[in-house]
Design an enzyme around this catalytic site. Structure first.
Site, PDB file in Angstrom:
ATOM      1  CE1 TYR A 299      -4.229   0.908  -0.139  1.00  0.00           C
ATOM      2  CE2 TYR A 299      -4.264  -1.376   0.438  1.00  0.00           C
ATOM      3  CZ  TYR A 299      -4.930  -0.230  -0.105  1.00  0.00           C
ATOM      4  OH  TYR A 299      -6.494  -0.265  -0.576  1.00  0.00           O
TER       5      TYR A 299
ATOM      6  CD  GLU B  95      -5.014   5.436   0.700  1.00  0.00           C
ATOM      7  OE1 GLU B  95      -5.038   6.332   1.838  1.00  0.00           O
ATOM      8  OE2 GLU B  95      -5.906   4.476   0.446  1.00  0.00           O
TER       9      GLU B  95
ATOM     10  CG  ASP C  84      -7.772  10.218 -24.089  1.00  0.00           C
ATOM     11  OD1 ASP C  84      -6.753   9.657 -24.031  1.00  0.00           O
ATOM     12  OD2 ASP C  84      -9.180   9.921 -23.929  1.00  0.00           O
TER      13      ASP C  84
ATOM     14  CB  THR D 186      -4.177   3.507 -21.814  1.00  0.00           C
ATOM     15  OG1 THR D 186      -4.005   3.745 -23.178  1.00  0.00           O
ATOM     16  CG2 THR D 186      -5.750   4.051 -21.813  1.00  0.00           C
TER      17      THR D 186
ATOM     18  CE  LYS E  88      -6.476   1.937 -24.934  1.00  0.00           C
ATOM     19  NZ  LYS E  88      -7.698   2.837 -24.972  1.00  0.00           N
TER      20      LYS E  88
ATOM     21  NE  ARG F  18      -6.422  -3.558 -19.155  1.00  0.00           N
ATOM     22  CZ  ARG F  18      -6.609  -3.648 -20.752  1.00  0.00           C
ATOM     23  NH1 ARG F  18      -6.088  -4.690 -21.427  1.00  0.00           N
ATOM     24  NH2 ARG F  18      -7.452  -2.857 -21.263  1.00  0.00           N
TER      25      ARG F  18
HETATM   26  C1  LIG Z   1      -8.842   3.280 -24.211  1.00  0.00           C
HETATM   27  C2  LIG Z   1      -9.126   4.941 -24.154  1.00  0.00           C
HETATM   28  C3  LIG Z   1      -9.469   5.164 -22.859  1.00  0.00           C
HETATM   29  C4  LIG Z   1      -9.927   4.293 -21.623  1.00  0.00           C
HETATM   30  O1  LIG Z   1      -9.035   3.691 -21.244  1.00  0.00           O
HETATM   31  P1  LIG Z   1      -9.152   2.352 -20.093  1.00  0.00           P
HETATM   32  O2  LIG Z   1      -7.977   1.995 -19.496  1.00  0.00           O
HETATM   33  O3  LIG Z   1      -9.869   1.396 -20.788  1.00  0.00           O
HETATM   34  O4  LIG Z   1      -9.980   2.997 -18.997  1.00  0.00           O
HETATM   35  C5  LIG Z   1      -9.622   6.633 -22.749  1.00  0.00           C
HETATM   36  N1  LIG Z   1      -9.571   7.373 -23.673  1.00  0.00           N
HETATM   37  C6  LIG Z   1      -9.273   6.982 -25.138  1.00  0.00           C
HETATM   38  C7  LIG Z   1      -9.240   7.631 -26.248  1.00  0.00           C
HETATM   39  C8  LIG Z   1      -9.166   5.500 -25.072  1.00  0.00           C
HETATM   40  O5  LIG Z   1      -9.058   5.070 -26.545  1.00  0.00           O
END
Ligand SMILES: *Cc1c(COP(=O)(O)O)cnc(C)c1O
Length: 425
Positions: free
Chosen positions: A52, A54, A198, A224, A227, A233
């Site tokens: 933990y 925090e 994003d 993220t 990807k 993840r």
């Molecule tokens: C995949 C994705 C997310 C969310 O990610 P998670 O880890 O699945 O919550 C947010 N924004 C965009 C543009 C994405 O492609």
């Protein structure tokens, strides 16, 4: 470690084994998926899951942080270095949580936000109505131009002037073209809005120099880590120094409790891998493969939204083929090609049975596919579409796909050489 699992829980052991076999025996084209290296897998599966932590390095609420502080600081410093950002927060549990934390650090519930509509390639968390972001904020959504499948920046600017959002979100989950983050930054600046970018899908392409970075043009950049960036993840936020304090508070204690230290450990490793010439080649190959695949698909009579791709993904408009997206996705899956059905801009069909298919090249490129294999995959997709109601033919294609996969073993052995390169931290 596996043998302990095998002994204690043979059922789960067997299911993991089957999933590994599935991932190795099919061509994975879901553009948000990838294969992580063994090093990332080891770090993620380590004893850091037991701790933990925090708070933030140097300011924790529990003792015993001698090592966690070093790991998190390393991850932060590596993130800052590869993305050239002032400040990084590596704690968000996922991209969705990162987005909500980003929005809540710049706006309050009830304020207006503006993002790309989900059916036009935006993410749920960009203010779509079923997401919490669409419920607690007054959400205005922009679209792509239905004729070109691309952003019309003048239209987005007009919408921004009309609704005066507090935050404009750039970035997408199903947009096959380059995004001009500089223009988004200017649109936001002109109306005194904040710009959240994003890059969940394209983070690896940004690091590899295959896509413009939003870092100079956005107040907060969200991503993220799993990807194209090819880590475990998780989520991550980057920002300018002026936003650091409130952004960190928005993540913890605003949104989350204890950070997932095992994930942060894996993120640190992935960021070191991303800072290598090998990763730059990987990103370049991802884009090359997508380009070649898109050209072959168009030659085979498929319509692509926007007429092609600049990045790692393609959106097939299947109306001309008269096959619903879900039907093709399921047939492809039986032929060992895994994709996802998707809406196309202004889709006349309902969202659970849309007219499009979304495919991408990040995972297949990690396993070593190059242009030659990209062409083969396009041909397989076309043959499945041509034989959509012929189960024997689909099974035959599946055998050929398996043969191709067997020539490109999945990165169980996949370790990116670091070539004695100096550590960043
Ligand atoms: C995949 C994705 C997310 C969310 O990610 P998670 O880890 O699945 O919550 C947010 N924004 C965009 C543009 C994405 O492609």
């Amino acid at each position: 470690m596996m043998s302990a699992l095998e002994q204690y829980d043979p059922l789960i052991y067997e299911l993991i084994r089957q999933e590994a076999a599935r991932q190795s025996g099919c061509v994975r084209l879901i553009p948000s998926e990838n294969y992580v290296s063994k090093a990332v897998m080891l770090a993620t599966g380590s004893c850091l899951t037991n701790k933990y932590a925090e708070g933030y390095p140097g300011k924790r609420y529990y003792e015993g942080q001698q090592v966690t502080d070093l790991i998190e600081t390393t991850a932060q410093n590596r993130a800052k270095a590869v993305f050239k950002a002032d400040h990084a927060n590596v704690q968000p549990y996922s991209g969705s949580v990162a987005n909500l934390a980003a929005l809540l650090s710049l706006a309050n519930p009830g304020d207006t936000i503006m993002g790309l509509a989900l059916p036009h390639g935006g993410h749920l968390t960009h203010g779509w109505k079923v997401s919490v972001t669409g419920k607690i904020f007054n959400s205005v959504q922009y679209s792509v131009n239905p004729d070109t499948g691309r952003f019309d920046y003048d239209q987005i600017a007009d919408l921004a002037k009309k609704y005066k959002p507090k935050v404009i979100i750039s970035g997408a989950t199903a947009y096959p073209r380059q995004i001009d983050f500089k223009i988004f930054g200017q649109i936001a600046k002109d109306i005194g809005a904040f710009h959240v970018s994003d890059i969940a899908h394209i983070a690896g392409l940004v690091v590899g120099g295959e896509h413009m970075s939003p870092v100079p043009y956005a107040d907060i950049v969200s991503t993220t880590t799993h990807k194209t960036l090819r880590g475990p993840r998780g989520g991550m936020l980057l920002c300018k120094a002026e936003h650091a304090n409130k952004m960190d508070k928005s993540v913890f204690p605003g949104m989350q409790g204890g950070p997932h230290m095992h994930t942060i450990t894996g993120i640190a490793v992935a960021l070191a891998e991303a800072n290598t010439p090998e990763f730059v080649s990987y990103a370049r190959q991802v884009v090359k493969n997508a380009k070649v695949m898109s050209e072959k698909l168009m030659e085979l009579g498929f319509n692509l939204v926007s007429g092609g791709t600049d990045n790692h993904l393609m959106l097939l408009d299947l109306r001309s083929k008269n096959i619903p997206g879900k039907k093709l996705a399921k047939a492809l899956d039986r032929a060992r090609i895994v994709s996802n059905y998707n809406t196309i801009p202004n889709d006349p069909a309902p969202p659970f049975n849309p007219s499009g298919l979304r495919i991408g090249t990040p995972a297949m490129t990690t396993r070593g596919f190059k242009e030659e294999q990209a062409v083969m995959v396009a041909e397989f997709i076309s043959r499945v579409a041509e034989n959509i109601d012929n189960e024997t033919a689909i099974e035959e294609i599946g055998k050929e796909v398996l043969l191709l996969c067997s020539q490109f073993p999945v990165p169980d052995h996949f370790i990116i050489p670091n070539n004695g390169k100096k550590a960043i931290v």
